[in-house]
Design an enzyme around this catalytic site. Structure first.
Site, PDB file in Angstrom:
ATOM      1  N   ASP A  43       0.836  -1.202   0.000  1.00  0.00           N
ATOM      2  CA  ASP A  43       0.000   0.000   0.000  1.00  0.00           C
ATOM      3  C   ASP A  43       0.873   1.255   0.000  1.00  0.00           C
ATOM      4  OD1 ASP A  43      -2.911   1.143   0.724  1.00  0.00           O
ATOM      5  OD2 ASP A  43      -1.396   2.289   1.814  1.00  0.00           O
ATOM      6  N   TYR A  48       3.384   9.723  -0.607  1.00  0.00           N
ATOM      7  CA  TYR A  48       4.442   9.101   0.201  1.00  0.00           C
ATOM      8  C   TYR A  48       5.815   9.267  -0.473  1.00  0.00           C
ATOM      9  CZ  TYR A  48       0.408   6.669   2.311  1.00  0.00           C
ATOM     10  OH  TYR A  48      -0.801   6.354   2.897  1.00  0.00           O
ATOM     11  N   LYS A  73      -2.634   5.937  -4.469  1.00  0.00           N
ATOM     12  CA  LYS A  73      -3.734   6.873  -4.175  1.00  0.00           C
ATOM     13  C   LYS A  73      -3.567   8.207  -4.887  1.00  0.00           C
ATOM     14  CE  LYS A  73      -3.643   4.754   0.416  1.00  0.00           C
ATOM     15  NZ  LYS A  73      -2.250   4.635   0.871  1.00  0.00           N
ATOM     16  N   HIS A 106      -7.516   9.671  -2.092  1.00  0.00           N
ATOM     17  CA  HIS A 106      -6.857   9.629  -0.778  1.00  0.00           C
ATOM     18  C   HIS A 106      -7.709  10.278   0.321  1.00  0.00           C
ATOM     19  CE1 HIS A 106      -2.492   9.264   0.848  1.00  0.00           C
ATOM     20  NE2 HIS A 106      -3.340   9.060   1.815  1.00  0.00           N
TER      21      HIS A 106
HETATM   22  P1  NDP Z   1       0.864   1.466  11.940  1.00  0.00           P
HETATM   23  O1  NDP Z   1      -0.296   1.295  12.841  1.00  0.00           O
HETATM   24  O2  NDP Z   1       1.099   0.472  10.875  1.00  0.00           O
HETATM   25  O3  NDP Z   1       2.139   1.616  12.883  1.00  0.00           O
HETATM   26  C1  NDP Z   1       3.417   1.815  12.356  1.00  0.00           C
HETATM   27  C2  NDP Z   1       4.371   2.029  13.532  1.00  0.00           C
HETATM   28  O4  NDP Z   1       4.383   0.855  14.340  1.00  0.00           O
HETATM   29  C3  NDP Z   1       5.772   2.275  13.084  1.00  0.00           C
HETATM   30  O5  NDP Z   1       6.331   3.197  14.009  1.00  0.00           O
HETATM   31  C4  NDP Z   1       6.441   0.889  13.219  1.00  0.00           C
HETATM   32  O6  NDP Z   1       7.801   1.050  13.498  1.00  0.00           O
HETATM   33  C5  NDP Z   1       5.699   0.297  14.380  1.00  0.00           C
HETATM   34  N1  NDP Z   1       5.502  -1.156  14.292  1.00  0.00           N
HETATM   35  C6  NDP Z   1       5.129  -1.891  13.201  1.00  0.00           C
HETATM   36  N2  NDP Z   1       5.018  -3.194  13.509  1.00  0.00           N
HETATM   37  C7  NDP Z   1       5.303  -3.298  14.823  1.00  0.00           C
HETATM   38  C8  NDP Z   1       5.378  -4.394  15.714  1.00  0.00           C
HETATM   39  N3  NDP Z   1       5.102  -5.639  15.312  1.00  0.00           N
HETATM   40  N4  NDP Z   1       5.744  -4.143  17.010  1.00  0.00           N
HETATM   41  C9  NDP Z   1       6.031  -2.890  17.421  1.00  0.00           C
HETATM   42  N5  NDP Z   1       5.969  -1.813  16.612  1.00  0.00           N
HETATM   43  C10 NDP Z   1       5.621  -2.008  15.330  1.00  0.00           C
HETATM   44  O7  NDP Z   1       0.756   2.949  11.347  1.00  0.00           O
HETATM   45  P2  NDP Z   1       0.753   3.719   9.970  1.00  0.00           P
HETATM   46  O8  NDP Z   1       0.183   5.045  10.279  1.00  0.00           O
HETATM   47  O9  NDP Z   1       2.055   3.644   9.288  1.00  0.00           O
HETATM   48  O10 NDP Z   1      -0.326   2.954   9.065  1.00  0.00           O
HETATM   49  C11 NDP Z   1      -0.015   1.855   8.244  1.00  0.00           C
HETATM   50  C12 NDP Z   1      -0.186   2.192   6.774  1.00  0.00           C
HETATM   51  O11 NDP Z   1      -1.495   2.691   6.512  1.00  0.00           O
HETATM   52  C13 NDP Z   1       0.707   3.328   6.257  1.00  0.00           C
HETATM   53  O12 NDP Z   1       2.037   2.931   6.070  1.00  0.00           O
HETATM   54  C14 NDP Z   1      -0.013   3.690   4.988  1.00  0.00           C
HETATM   55  O13 NDP Z   1       0.271   2.748   3.957  1.00  0.00           O
HETATM   56  C15 NDP Z   1      -1.461   3.595   5.426  1.00  0.00           C
HETATM   57  N6  NDP Z   1      -2.010   4.902   5.869  1.00  0.00           N
HETATM   58  C16 NDP Z   1      -2.983   5.469   5.078  1.00  0.00           C
HETATM   59  C17 NDP Z   1      -3.540   6.678   5.410  1.00  0.00           C
HETATM   60  C18 NDP Z   1      -4.601   7.243   4.542  1.00  0.00           C
HETATM   61  O14 NDP Z   1      -4.922   8.440   4.687  1.00  0.00           O
HETATM   62  N7  NDP Z   1      -5.168   6.483   3.630  1.00  0.00           N
HETATM   63  C19 NDP Z   1      -3.127   7.415   6.626  1.00  0.00           C
HETATM   64  C20 NDP Z   1      -2.143   6.708   7.420  1.00  0.00           C
HETATM   65  C21 NDP Z   1      -1.620   5.505   7.037  1.00  0.00           C
HETATM   66  P3  NDP Z   1       8.985   0.345  12.626  1.00  0.00           P
HETATM   67  O15 NDP Z   1       8.851   0.800  11.195  1.00  0.00           O
HETATM   68  O16 NDP Z   1      10.234   0.868  13.274  1.00  0.00           O
HETATM   69  O17 NDP Z   1       8.795  -1.131  12.779  1.00  0.00           O
END
Ligand code: NDP
Length: 273
Positions: A43, A48, A73, A106
């Site tokens: 995704d 991004y 998006k 988006h």
């Molecule tokens: P997430 O809920 O996926 O959380 C990501 C965070 O959690 C990062 O800091 C990551 O750190 C950490 N993390 C991931 N896996 C673990 C784990 N198993 N244990 C502990 N920490 C963990 O948040 P996002 O906001 O990134 O959402 C995910 C995706 O959703 C985005 O990447 C994007 O593709 C989408 N999105 C879409 C939006 C929209 O408007 N349509 C808005 C926001 C997000 P690390 O990388 O260091 O592991």
């Protein structure tokens, strides 16, 4: 595990999100690590700024392009300037692919109704496999339904235990719109917020799983697709290893009861970008 969209296309239930995965090596590596771990769904979004790296990661993985479900998006500026078709072409070029599996509006920026008509044209011309929306509230969905030829295949919205967004999810699922949860782990707050919640930790300890796995499994059992983001190989692997256990209905209810309508993302009715 896959879900079926309203046009018959299958979407893998777990994808890799790449918002805030840095341009360059970090994104190329994350995509490659995910595909190696078994993910077949990525995704991204124009905004991004890592579509080129996502495309490169897919190519380097040596998996058939057609075996990967790729989402990108349409950004708000392109919604406002009625630029859907050009923006889609630019994304295709950056990604280095002929077609995208799912193209989403988006946010419901001014002009989203016309953007939806433009998305329908792309779909009719078979330039995209499925079309959907993101950050659409019930009133946005009802608004486009008035003139739409197609119902969005997907609505990608914020959802996690502290912001379950259940009413909107129920509405979408009732209309046959698949919901994808963004920030499924609570986004950046997951650095020590939801993942440390005593109820989640208690269930995780009982089932010998991690807190992240418990939360992602809760989403799946609600029929919701998840796209957790990680740049770390062990967390990418951990987040995909959620198909061989089940939460009891009692544990599902306990997690749902954690909801406190606490968002981490912007308000879809009042965003300043
Ligand atoms: P997430 O809920 O996926 O959380 C990501 C965070 O959690 C990062 O800091 C990551 O750190 C950490 N993390 C991931 N896996 C673990 C784990 N198993 N244990 C502990 N920490 C963990 O948040 P996002 O906001 O990134 O959402 C995910 C995706 O959703 C985005 O990447 C994007 O593709 C989408 N999105 C879409 C939006 C929209 O408007 N349509 C808005 C926001 C997000 P690390 O990388 O260091 O592991």
């Amino acid at each position: 595990m896959e879900l079926t969209l309203n046009n018959g296309i299958k979407i893998p239930a777990v994808g890799l999100g790449v918002w805030q995965t840095a341009k360059g090596e970090e994104t190329v590596n994350a995509v490659q690590m995910a595909i190696k771990a078994g993910y077949r769904h990525i995704d991204t979004a124009m905004i991004y700024r890592n579509e080129a790296e996502v495309g490169e990661g897919i190519k380097l993985s040596n998996i058939d392009r057609d075996d990967i479900f790729l989402t990108t998006k349409l950004w708000n500026d392109d919604v406002r300037s009625r630029n859907t078709e050009n923006a889609y072409q630019t994304s295709l070029e950056l990604l280095g692919v002929d077609i995208v599996d799912l193209y989403l509006i988006h946010w419901a920026a001014e002009g989203y109704q016309e953007a939806w008509s433009a998305m329908e044209k792309l779909y009719d011309a078979k330039k995209v496999r499925a079309i959907g929306v993101s950050n659409f509230q019930i009133h946005h969905l009802e608004d486009i339904a008035k003139d739409a030829k197609y119902t969005p295949a997907v609505n990608q919205i914020e959802s996690h235990p502290y912001f379950s967004n259940q009413e909107l999810i129920d509405y979408c699922q009732d209309k046959g719109i698949v919901v994808t949860a963004y920030s499924p782990l609570g986004g950046r707050a997951s650095d020590g917020n939801i993942l440390a919640d005593p109820t989640i930790v208690e269930i995780a300890t009982k089932l010998d799983r991690t807190a992240a796995q418990i939360i992602l499994r809760w989403h799946l059992q609600r029929g919701v697709v998840v796209i957790p983001k990680s740049k770390s190989e062990h967390r990418i692997i951990e987040n995909f290893d959620i198909f061989n256990f089940e939460l009891s209905s009692e544990d599902m209810q306990k997690i749902s009861a954690l909801n406190k309508n606490q968002k981490v993302g912007a308000d879809p009715d009042n965003f300043g970008f």
